[in-house]
Design an enzyme around this catalytic site. Structure first.
Site, PDB file in Angstrom:
ATOM      1  N   LYS A  15       5.926   2.143  -3.646  1.00 40.94           N
ATOM      2  CA  LYS A  15       7.218   1.841  -4.272  1.00 40.94           C
ATOM      3  C   LYS A  15       7.053   1.221  -5.650  1.00 40.94           C
ATOM      4  O   LYS A  15       8.026   0.879  -6.307  1.00 40.94           O
ATOM      5  CB  LYS A  15       8.030   0.923  -3.372  1.00 40.94           C
ATOM      6  CG  LYS A  15       8.753   1.671  -2.264  1.00 40.94           C
ATOM      7  CD  LYS A  15       9.785   0.779  -1.620  1.00 40.94           C
ATOM      8  CE  LYS A  15      10.622   1.525  -0.604  1.00 40.94           C
ATOM      9  NZ  LYS A  15      11.394   0.571   0.215  1.00 40.94           N
ATOM     10  N   GLU A  49      -2.048  -6.764  -1.106  1.00 42.97           N
ATOM     11  CA  GLU A  49      -1.729  -6.002   0.117  1.00 42.97           C
ATOM     12  C   GLU A  49      -2.241  -4.554  -0.009  1.00 42.97           C
ATOM     13  O   GLU A  49      -2.838  -4.025   0.925  1.00 42.97           O
ATOM     14  CB  GLU A  49      -0.208  -6.047   0.282  1.00 42.97           C
ATOM     15  CG  GLU A  49       0.390  -5.214   1.389  1.00 42.97           C
ATOM     16  CD  GLU A  49       1.939  -5.257   1.299  1.00 42.97           C
ATOM     17  OE1 GLU A  49       2.516  -6.348   1.132  1.00 42.97           O
ATOM     18  OE2 GLU A  49       2.558  -4.187   1.375  1.00 42.97           O
ATOM     19  N   SER A  70       8.623 -11.890   1.134  1.00 43.92           N
ATOM     20  CA  SER A  70       7.713 -10.943   1.784  1.00 43.92           C
ATOM     21  C   SER A  70       7.798 -11.054   3.287  1.00 43.92           C
ATOM     22  O   SER A  70       8.020 -12.127   3.835  1.00 43.92           O
ATOM     23  CB  SER A  70       6.274 -11.166   1.348  1.00 43.92           C
ATOM     24  OG  SER A  70       5.437 -10.250   2.054  1.00 43.92           O
ATOM     25  N   HIS A 121       0.984 -10.527  -4.740  1.00 42.01           N
ATOM     26  CA  HIS A 121       0.865 -10.449  -3.271  1.00 42.01           C
ATOM     27  C   HIS A 121       0.843  -8.988  -2.838  1.00 42.01           C
ATOM     28  O   HIS A 121       0.003  -8.564  -2.047  1.00 42.01           O
ATOM     29  CB  HIS A 121       2.030 -11.192  -2.602  1.00 42.01           C
ATOM     30  CG  HIS A 121       2.237 -10.807  -1.161  1.00 42.01           C
ATOM     31  ND1 HIS A 121       2.848  -9.626  -0.786  1.00 42.01           N
ATOM     32  CD2 HIS A 121       1.870 -11.412  -0.005  1.00 42.01           C
ATOM     33  CE1 HIS A 121       2.858  -9.533   0.535  1.00 42.01           C
ATOM     34  NE2 HIS A 121       2.275 -10.606   1.032  1.00 42.01           N
ATOM     35  N   ASN A 122       1.774  -8.207  -3.363  1.00 42.91           N
ATOM     36  CA  ASN A 122       1.831  -6.796  -2.979  1.00 42.91           C
ATOM     37  C   ASN A 122       0.594  -6.041  -3.447  1.00 42.91           C
ATOM     38  O   ASN A 122       0.103  -5.152  -2.755  1.00 42.91           O
ATOM     39  CB  ASN A 122       3.090  -6.137  -3.549  1.00 42.91           C
ATOM     40  CG  ASN A 122       4.331  -6.518  -2.762  1.00 42.91           C
ATOM     41  OD1 ASN A 122       4.387  -7.589  -2.152  1.00 42.91           O
ATOM     42  ND2 ASN A 122       5.334  -5.668  -2.776  1.00 42.91           N
ATOM     43  N   LYS A 135       4.907 -12.694  -6.143  1.00 37.88           N
ATOM     44  CA  LYS A 135       5.238 -11.670  -5.128  1.00 37.88           C
ATOM     45  C   LYS A 135       4.608 -10.327  -5.508  1.00 37.88           C
ATOM     46  O   LYS A 135       4.084  -9.604  -4.662  1.00 37.88           O
ATOM     47  CB  LYS A 135       6.754 -11.530  -4.986  1.00 37.88           C
ATOM     48  CG  LYS A 135       7.212 -10.344  -4.132  1.00 37.88           C
ATOM     49  CD  LYS A 135       6.881 -10.539  -2.677  1.00 37.88           C
ATOM     50  CE  LYS A 135       6.966  -9.370  -1.739  1.00 37.88           C
ATOM     51  NZ  LYS A 135       7.826  -8.278  -1.901  1.00 37.88           N
ATOM     52  N   ALA A 174      16.564  -3.143  -6.231  1.00 32.70           N
ATOM     53  CA  ALA A 174      16.055  -3.733  -7.475  1.00 32.70           C
ATOM     54  C   ALA A 174      16.357  -2.810  -8.656  1.00 32.70           C
ATOM     55  O   ALA A 174      16.433  -1.592  -8.506  1.00 32.70           O
ATOM     56  CB  ALA A 174      14.551  -3.960  -7.350  1.00 32.70           C
TER      57      ALA A 174
HETATM   58  P1  NBP Z   1      18.123  -1.367  -0.637  1.00 30.35           P
HETATM   59  O1  NBP Z   1      17.047  -1.608  -1.614  1.00 30.35           O
HETATM   60  O2  NBP Z   1      18.147  -0.088   0.087  1.00 30.35           O
HETATM   61  O3  NBP Z   1      19.531  -1.574  -1.365  1.00 30.35           O
HETATM   62  C1  NBP Z   1      20.745  -1.306  -0.722  1.00 30.35           C
HETATM   63  C2  NBP Z   1      21.767  -2.365  -1.043  1.00 30.35           C
HETATM   64  O4  NBP Z   1      22.022  -2.414  -2.467  1.00 30.35           O
HETATM   65  C3  NBP Z   1      23.102  -2.082  -0.375  1.00 30.35           C
HETATM   66  O5  NBP Z   1      23.663  -3.288   0.057  1.00 30.35           O
HETATM   67  C4  NBP Z   1      23.896  -1.478  -1.532  1.00 30.35           C
HETATM   68  O6  NBP Z   1      25.277  -1.576  -1.368  1.00 30.35           O
HETATM   69  C5  NBP Z   1      23.430  -2.347  -2.653  1.00 30.35           C
HETATM   70  N1  NBP Z   1      23.809  -1.858  -3.969  1.00 30.35           N
HETATM   71  C6  NBP Z   1      23.405  -0.763  -4.656  1.00 30.35           C
HETATM   72 BR1  NBP Z   1      22.206   0.462  -4.043  1.00 30.35          BR
HETATM   73  N2  NBP Z   1      23.954  -0.635  -5.853  1.00 30.35           N
HETATM   74  C7  NBP Z   1      24.801  -1.671  -5.943  1.00 30.35           C
HETATM   75  C8  NBP Z   1      25.701  -2.098  -6.945  1.00 30.35           C
HETATM   76  N3  NBP Z   1      25.826  -1.443  -8.095  1.00 30.35           N
HETATM   77  N4  NBP Z   1      26.432  -3.212  -6.710  1.00 30.35           N
HETATM   78  C9  NBP Z   1      26.321  -3.883  -5.559  1.00 30.35           C
HETATM   79  N5  NBP Z   1      25.462  -3.543  -4.570  1.00 30.35           N
HETATM   80  C10 NBP Z   1      24.724  -2.440  -4.761  1.00 30.35           C
HETATM   81  O7  NBP Z   1      18.163  -2.558   0.438  1.00 30.35           O
HETATM   82  P2  NBP Z   1      16.960  -3.277   1.236  1.00 30.35           P
HETATM   83  O8  NBP Z   1      15.940  -2.309   1.726  1.00 30.35           O
HETATM   84  O9  NBP Z   1      17.656  -4.175   2.197  1.00 30.35           O
HETATM   85  O10 NBP Z   1      16.253  -4.173   0.120  1.00 30.35           O
HETATM   86  C11 NBP Z   1      16.949  -5.152  -0.637  1.00 30.35           C
HETATM   87  C12 NBP Z   1      16.023  -5.749  -1.652  1.00 30.35           C
HETATM   88  O11 NBP Z   1      14.957  -6.424  -0.989  1.00 30.35           O
HETATM   89  C13 NBP Z   1      15.344  -4.733  -2.568  1.00 30.35           C
HETATM   90  O12 NBP Z   1      15.244  -5.252  -3.868  1.00 30.35           O
HETATM   91  C14 NBP Z   1      13.985  -4.570  -1.980  1.00 30.35           C
HETATM   92  O13 NBP Z   1      13.032  -4.147  -2.930  1.00 30.35           O
HETATM   93  C15 NBP Z   1      13.713  -5.968  -1.484  1.00 30.35           C
HETATM   94  N6  NBP Z   1      12.719  -6.082  -0.436  1.00 30.35           N
HETATM   95  C16 NBP Z   1      12.647  -5.183   0.567  1.00 30.35           C
HETATM   96  C17 NBP Z   1      11.689  -5.328   1.560  1.00 30.35           C
HETATM   97  C18 NBP Z   1      11.624  -4.355   2.678  1.00 30.35           C
HETATM   98  O14 NBP Z   1      10.708  -4.473   3.498  1.00 30.35           O
HETATM   99  N7  NBP Z   1      12.562  -3.420   2.808  1.00 30.35           N
HETATM  100  C19 NBP Z   1      10.826  -6.397   1.535  1.00 30.35           C
HETATM  101  C20 NBP Z   1      10.938  -7.322   0.521  1.00 30.35           C
HETATM  102  C21 NBP Z   1      11.876  -7.159  -0.457  1.00 30.35           C
HETATM  103  P3  NBP Z   1      26.102  -0.367  -0.663  1.00 30.35           P
HETATM  104  O15 NBP Z   1      26.027  -0.637   0.799  1.00 30.35           O
HETATM  105  O16 NBP Z   1      27.484  -0.531  -1.193  1.00 30.35           O
HETATM  106  O17 NBP Z   1      25.458   0.912  -1.060  1.00 30.35           O
END
Ligand code: NBP
Length: 484
Positions: free
Chosen positions: A260, A189, A128, A185-186, A182, A76
């Site tokens: 976070k 939580e 979520s 929600h957090n 959302k 994000a």
């Molecule tokens: P991350 O939040 O760790 O993000 C990593 C991803 O972002 C990789 O695919 C990375 O590509 C990409 N990225 C970045 Br960093 N900079 C970029 C750019 N300039 N252009 C294109 N891609 C870019 O991943 P996550 O933990 O899977 O979470 C994804 C989203 O879901 C976040 O917004 C998070 O807040 C949200 N979320 C997470 C959860 C959870 O439980 N983890 C729950 C609900 C929502 P790369 O591989 O090339 O570095």
């Protein structure tokens, strides 16, 4: 063009969401990640899923049938803006860009406005349920236009969690509404987790039970009105033994809670909206307090009460009795926390002109998400019976539960205070509840003080108008312009 839906960003959330999508009948999923390795890894690990991979934004757009629909799951903040800019270059009017990351809702409002000018639909979507939810069925909170929802709705319904036969997804409202919900929600939580942590702490101090024994208490609670994912995993965490030391893992984990930022957003937004989400605020501050070891270190020898739990632990029936009181106090405080959270959603909807159906929101929280619980059915019933209910906790079911919890709730808060055990969420929930109930609040005195030093004026209980006392003059009262 062979794919009906695409995912950009294949870290843990994106790859799991892509797998979830691919596992549903009728979907062909285009996938793209900035660095190629994640795409290769996903394809290698899951040959069973028929993904359509691309290695440039142009090819990704070409692989999608129209209207092109792509879900962004990247970090994000700036990364999301970067991906949106790239997609806007290769998409056409009528296509749909969805941000499934944890965006701040005001960013979503800004992005929706900018993207809309190109004729492309933009949907901010709360997701979520963490990694497992993304894979097996999350709770999904999309905002955006009705037009986008018409295409997106069936796809999201196919991948969402299902609670009592209904998919946990609803079109929350336009632009930032989904990310707003959302966010709250957090926040809820955070409050729920803090209340559970306080309950554990109080039981441990009062009874001297081991974490494994307290795990049994939570497992038992999970069979009753407190049944929820968070209570369930609490039992699991408390039962866990550290392989290295043989001690309960909870005693080995450093007691500094991370965050976070979504809890802080919920509180900051509530302050702007003037909504007292004191339970969420206390939960957020409790994490902050825990994470200042230097302050805790110099404060350790501050004077405390003479008596405390722990000198003599309660046993037998006395222990059972206190545990039941903690359970009721937890339930009452939880009702307050959820009531406050839904109050914030109501206030946000009013402020940003979103038509949010609170009953529908409580229903999509029943499955997939972290706060999923039996309890959400009671909230849904309350809003079904009275959609404009001004304070959730005044619904008949909750009034009954709060009535049952009265003296245990008060007793537990007093015991915690007397024993010097911090229970900020328990006690602030009770204070909020008593504040709501009060016939008269000392806010009258505050108005008097404000009028004294700042001529801020006040209203009277016995007649219309706005008044000011000439405090530095002869102290007579005059009618005044309303300056709040
Ligand atoms: P991350 O939040 O760790 O993000 C990593 C991803 O972002 C990789 O695919 C990375 O590509 C990409 N990225 C970045 Br960093 N900079 C970029 C750019 N300039 N252009 C294109 N891609 C870019 O991943 P996550 O933990 O899977 O979470 C994804 C989203 O879901 C976040 O917004 C998070 O807040 C949200 N979320 C997470 C959860 C959870 O439980 N983890 C729950 C609900 C929502 P790369 O591989 O090339 O570095």
């Amino acid at each position: 063009a062979t794919a009906n839906i695409g995912v950009v960003g294949l870290a843990v959330m994106g790859s799991n969401l892509a797998r979830n999508l691919a596992s549903r009948e009728g979907n062909t999923v285009a996938v793209f990640n900035r660095s190629r390795s994640k795409t290769d890894e996903l394809l290698e690990a899951h040959p069973e899923a028929e993904f359509v991979p691309s290695f440039s934004y142009e090819d990704f757009a070409a692989s999608l049938s129209k209207p092109r629909t792509a879900i962004i799951m990247v970090k994000a903040g700036r990364p999301t803006d970067f991906v949106i800019d790239e997609l806007v270059k290769v998409f056409e009017p009528g296509d749909i860009i969805v941000d499934g990351g944890n965006a701040l809702f005001t960013d979503t409002i800004r992005r929706e406005k900018a993207v809309r000018e190109t004729g492309i639909n933009y949907v901010g979507m709360g997701v979520s349920g963490g990694e497992e939810g993304a894979l097996l069925g999350p709770s999904i909170m999309p905002g955006g236009s009705d037009e986008a929802w018409a295409t997106l709705g069936p796809i999201l319904k196919s991948i969402a969690a299902v609670a009592e036969g209904e998919p946990c997804v609803t079109h929350v409202g336009h632009d930032g509404a989904g990310h707003f919900v959302k966010m709250v929600h957090n926040g809820i939580e955070y409050a729920d987790m803090q209340l559970i942590a306080e309950a554990y702490d109080l039981i441990r101090h009062a009874t001297g039970k081991t974490p494994a024994e307290i795990a049994d208490v939570f497992a038992e609670w999970n069979r009753g009105e407190l049944e929820s994912y968070l209570i369930e995993i609490t039992a699991e965490v408390l039962r866990q033994v550290d392989a290295e030391t043989g001690k309960p893992l909870v005693d080995i984990i450093l007691d500094q809670a991370g965050a976070k930022g979504t809890g802080a957003w919920t509180v900051q937004t509530a302050l702007d909206l003037g909504v007292p989400v004191s339970g969420i605020a206390e939960a957020t501050f409790a994490r902050s307090l825990s994470s200042h070891p230097e302050q805790r270190e110099v404060s350790r020898d501050l004077p405390g009460p003479d008596v405390s739990f722990g000198v003599e632990h309660l046993t037998g029936e006395d222990a059972d009795n206190i545990i039941e009181q903690v359970r009721l106090a937890l339930y009452a405080s939880k009702i307050v926390a959820y009531s406050q959270g839904f109050d914030e959603i109501r206030a946000g909807a009013k402020q940003y002109d979103w038509a949010i159906d609170l009953g529908a929101v409580s229903k999509i929280f029943r499955g997939g998400c972290i706060i999923r619980a039996q309890f959400l059915n009671r909230i849904a019933e309350a809003y079904d019976a009275e959609p404009e209910l001004p304070v959730l906790l005044t619904a008949p079911y909750f009034v009954e539960a709060l009535g049952r919890a009265q003296s245990p709730w008060r007793n537990i808060v007093s015991l915690a205070a007397a024993a010097g055990i911090p229970a900020p969420a328990f006690s602030s929930s009770l204070a909020y509840y008593d504040g709501l109930r009060a016939e008269r609040l000392p806010a009258a005195l505050i108005q008097g003080q404000r009028d004294f030093f700042g001529a801020h004026t006040y209203r009277r209980i016995d007649k219309e108008g706005t008044f000011h006392t000439l405090w530095s003059g002869d102290r007579t009262e005059i009618e005044a312009e309303d300056t709040h």
